[in-house]
Design a protein around this motif. Structure first.
Motif, PDB file in Angstrom:
ATOM      1  N   ALA A  83       0.864  -1.183   0.000  1.00 57.44           N
ATOM      2  CA  ALA A  83       0.000   0.000   0.000  1.00 57.44           C
ATOM      3  C   ALA A  83       0.899   1.230   0.000  1.00 57.44           C
ATOM      4  CB  ALA A  83      -0.916   0.014   1.218  1.00 57.44           C
ATOM      5  N   VAL A  84       0.338   2.361  -0.402  1.00 59.02           N
ATOM      6  CA  VAL A  84       1.068   3.627  -0.348  1.00 59.02           C
ATOM      7  C   VAL A  84       0.222   4.640   0.406  1.00 59.02           C
ATOM      8  CG1 VAL A  84       2.434   3.235  -2.425  1.00 59.02           C
ATOM      9  CG2 VAL A  84       0.185   4.284  -2.636  1.00 59.02           C
ATOM     10  N   HIS A  85       0.900   5.493   1.172  1.00 58.29           N
ATOM     11  CA  HIS A  85       0.222   6.462   2.020  1.00 58.29           C
ATOM     12  C   HIS A  85       0.851   7.836   1.814  1.00 58.29           C
ATOM     13  CE1 HIS A  85      -1.461   3.016   4.277  1.00 58.29           C
ATOM     14  NE2 HIS A  85      -0.243   2.488   4.145  1.00 58.29           N
ATOM     15  N   ARG A  86       0.027   8.854   1.767  1.00 56.09           N
ATOM     16  CA  ARG A  86       0.508  10.224   1.662  1.00 56.09           C
ATOM     17  C   ARG A  86       0.745  10.791   3.052  1.00 56.09           C
ATOM     18  NH1 ARG A  86       2.489  12.159  -3.203  1.00 56.09           N
ATOM     19  NH2 ARG A  86       1.393  11.027  -4.863  1.00 56.09           N
ATOM     20  N   ALA A  87       1.885  11.421   3.211  1.00 53.16           N
ATOM     21  CA  ALA A  87       2.223  12.095   4.461  1.00 53.16           C
ATOM     22  C   ALA A  87       2.856  13.428   4.091  1.00 53.16           C
ATOM     23  CB  ALA A  87       3.182  11.254   5.295  1.00 53.16           C
ATOM     24  N   GLY A  88       2.043  14.467   4.017  1.00 58.65           N
ATOM     25  CA  GLY A  88       2.543  15.749   3.545  1.00 58.65           C
ATOM     26  C   GLY A  88       3.031  15.610   2.113  1.00 58.65           C
ATOM     27  N   ALA A  89       4.256  16.041   1.870  1.00 55.29           N
ATOM     28  CA  ALA A  89       4.837  15.971   0.524  1.00 55.29           C
ATOM     29  C   ALA A  89       5.487  14.632   0.237  1.00 55.29           C
ATOM     30  CB  ALA A  89       5.860  17.093   0.357  1.00 55.29           C
ATOM     31  N   PHE A  90       5.376  13.684   1.170  1.00 51.08           N
ATOM     32  CA  PHE A  90       6.051  12.399   1.023  1.00 51.08           C
ATOM     33  C   PHE A  90       5.064  11.282   0.713  1.00 51.08           C
ATOM     34  CE2 PHE A  90       9.165  14.897   3.222  1.00 51.08           C
ATOM     35  CZ  PHE A  90      10.372  14.451   2.718  1.00 51.08           C
ATOM     36  N   SER A 118      10.048   2.214   1.856  1.00 50.50           N
ATOM     37  CA  SER A 118      10.716   3.503   1.986  1.00 50.50           C
ATOM     38  C   SER A 118       9.762   4.655   1.692  1.00 50.50           C
ATOM     39  CB  SER A 118      11.907   3.578   1.034  1.00 50.50           C
ATOM     40  OG  SER A 118      11.476   3.472  -0.315  1.00 50.50           O
ATOM     41  N   ALA A 119      10.167   5.839   2.126  1.00 47.94           N
ATOM     42  CA  ALA A 119       9.437   7.072   1.828  1.00 47.94           C
ATOM     43  C   ALA A 119      10.220   7.873   0.801  1.00 47.94           C
ATOM     44  CB  ALA A 119       9.235   7.892   3.099  1.00 47.94           C
ATOM     45  N   THR A 120       9.506   8.552  -0.086  1.00 51.99           N
ATOM     46  CA  THR A 120      10.144   9.402  -1.090  1.00 51.99           C
ATOM     47  C   THR A 120       9.449  10.756  -1.135  1.00 51.99           C
ATOM     48  OG1 THR A 120       8.758   8.346  -2.786  1.00 51.99           O
ATOM     49  CG2 THR A 120      11.027   7.586  -2.582  1.00 51.99           C
ATOM     50  N   ALA A 165       6.030  12.169   7.639  1.00 51.75           N
ATOM     51  CA  ALA A 165       6.486  10.910   7.048  1.00 51.75           C
ATOM     52  C   ALA A 165       7.039   9.983   8.115  1.00 51.75           C
ATOM     53  CB  ALA A 165       7.538  11.183   5.974  1.00 51.75           C
ATOM     54  N   GLU A 166       7.794  10.540   9.058  1.00 51.38           N
ATOM     55  CA  GLU A 166       8.313   9.723  10.153  1.00 51.38           C
ATOM     56  C   GLU A 166       7.169   9.154  10.994  1.00 51.38           C
ATOM     57  OE1 GLU A 166      12.679  11.733  11.032  1.00 51.38           O
ATOM     58  OE2 GLU A 166      10.930  12.456  12.135  1.00 51.38           O
ATOM     59  N   ALA A 167       6.177   9.975  11.281  1.00 57.04           N
ATOM     60  CA  ALA A 167       5.045   9.517  12.086  1.00 57.04           C
ATOM     61  C   ALA A 167       4.289   8.399  11.374  1.00 57.04           C
ATOM     62  CB  ALA A 167       4.112  10.686  12.391  1.00 57.04           C
ATOM     63  N   MET A 168       4.124   8.536  10.059  1.00 58.69           N
ATOM     64  CA  MET A 168       3.423   7.502   9.296  1.00 58.69           C
ATOM     65  C   MET A 168       4.186   6.183   9.352  1.00 58.69           C
ATOM     66  SD  MET A 168       0.874   6.555   7.411  1.00 58.69           S
ATOM     67  CE  MET A 168       0.076   8.096   6.890  1.00 58.69           C
ATOM     68  N   GLN A 169       5.505   6.236   9.217  1.00 56.49           N
ATOM     69  CA  GLN A 169       6.285   5.009   9.265  1.00 56.49           C
ATOM     70  C   GLN A 169       6.212   4.368  10.651  1.00 56.49           C
ATOM     71  OE1 GLN A 169      10.030   4.835   6.880  1.00 56.49           O
ATOM     72  NE2 GLN A 169       9.647   7.004   6.488  1.00 56.49           N
ATOM     73  N   ARG A 170       6.227   5.176  11.683  1.00 54.28           N
ATOM     74  CA  ARG A 170       6.070   4.621  13.030  1.00 54.28           C
ATOM     75  C   ARG A 170       4.705   3.961  13.186  1.00 54.28           C
ATOM     76  NH1 ARG A 170       8.672   9.695  14.563  1.00 54.28           N
ATOM     77  NH2 ARG A 170      10.811   9.288  15.272  1.00 54.28           N
TER      78      ARG A 170
END
Length: 235
Positions: free
Chosen positions: A16-23, A37-39, A52-57
């Motif tokens: 799955a892919v998730h949007r986190a701000g500009a990432f 990974s996040a891009t 992005a960090e919060a989403m990965q956590r």
């Protein structure tokens, strides 16, 4: 380069892919770094990095960013946050036509879905269910390649196509069967399959530290057309 990364995402897709701000944050579910990974997908700021960090956590994943060409500012920002460089990667490319050559009978086969012996070979190389699930998710033309040496299964790989680009992933050759030409024959067979399915370009991704694989792709006339790396730290 955007077309290369689009082909990578399409032929080796995240769960799955998730949007986190500009990432864009990929959810890997055990499929490896690329799909976890996040891009950066737009102009970003510190708040976007925080998101992005919060989403990965929240996903239970380690903090991991892919740093692509043009991401120099992101690279510096991540370094300032204590991220370390992980696995610089070389991107090799060649026209499919340049990889074509006669392959001896019974030395390589294209098969979908993969046979049990192929799954066993991948497992021996640390390619387990999470990465097999990535292969199953890929849409569009795809196949696996089985290599044979000395009347036994010697290697396996996964190939998928996005638009005009074929990409090979998860190439694994049994250690005791290496240096006998099996990987070359598998690459040739994969190129023939790719041509039959309309691909014009063939790509592979390999860590810069994998000297044997880099030598293989260079020997086939493939050229490095780009590089990227990851930055990571524990959550």
């Amino acid at each position: 380069m955007s077309d290369i990364f689009a082909a990578s995402d399409a032929t080796w897709p995240a769960a799955a892919v998730h949007r986190a701000g500009a990432f864009l944050v990929r959810e890997g579910q055990g499929g490896g770094q690329r799909v976890s990974s996040a891009t950066a997908e737009a102009v970003w700021d510190a708040a976007d990095l925080d998101a992005a960090e919060a989403m990965q956590r929240d996903l239970g994943q380690r903090l991991l960013f892919m740093v692509r060409p043009g991401d120099e500012a992101l690279d510096a920002a991540l370094e300032a946050r204590g991220y370390r460089v992980v696995d610089p990667v070389n991107i090799y490319a060649a026209p499919v036509a340049e990889l074509l050559a006669e392959v001896p009978p019974l030395s390589a086969f294209t098969i979908w879905p993969p046979l049990a012996i192929m799954r066993d070979l991948w497992a021996e190389g640390g390619i387990g269910p999470g990465r097999l699930a990535v292969m199953a998710r890929a849409e569009g033309p795809k196949t696996t390649v089985l290599g044979r040496v000395n009347d036994r299964a010697a290697g396996t790989a996964f190939v998928a196509i996005h638009r005009e680009t074929a990409m090979m992933h998860a190439l694994q050759v049994v250690p005791e069967q290496r240096r006998q030409g099996s990987a070359v024959k598998m690459m040739r067979k994969a190129a023939a399959w790719a041509q039959d399915h309309g691909a014009e370009r063939f790509l592979v991704l390999v860590t810069a530290a994998n000297a044997e694989a880099n030598a293989l792709y260079s020997s086939l006339g493939m050229r490095i057309v780009g590089q990227y790396h990851y930055r990571s730290k524990e959550p």
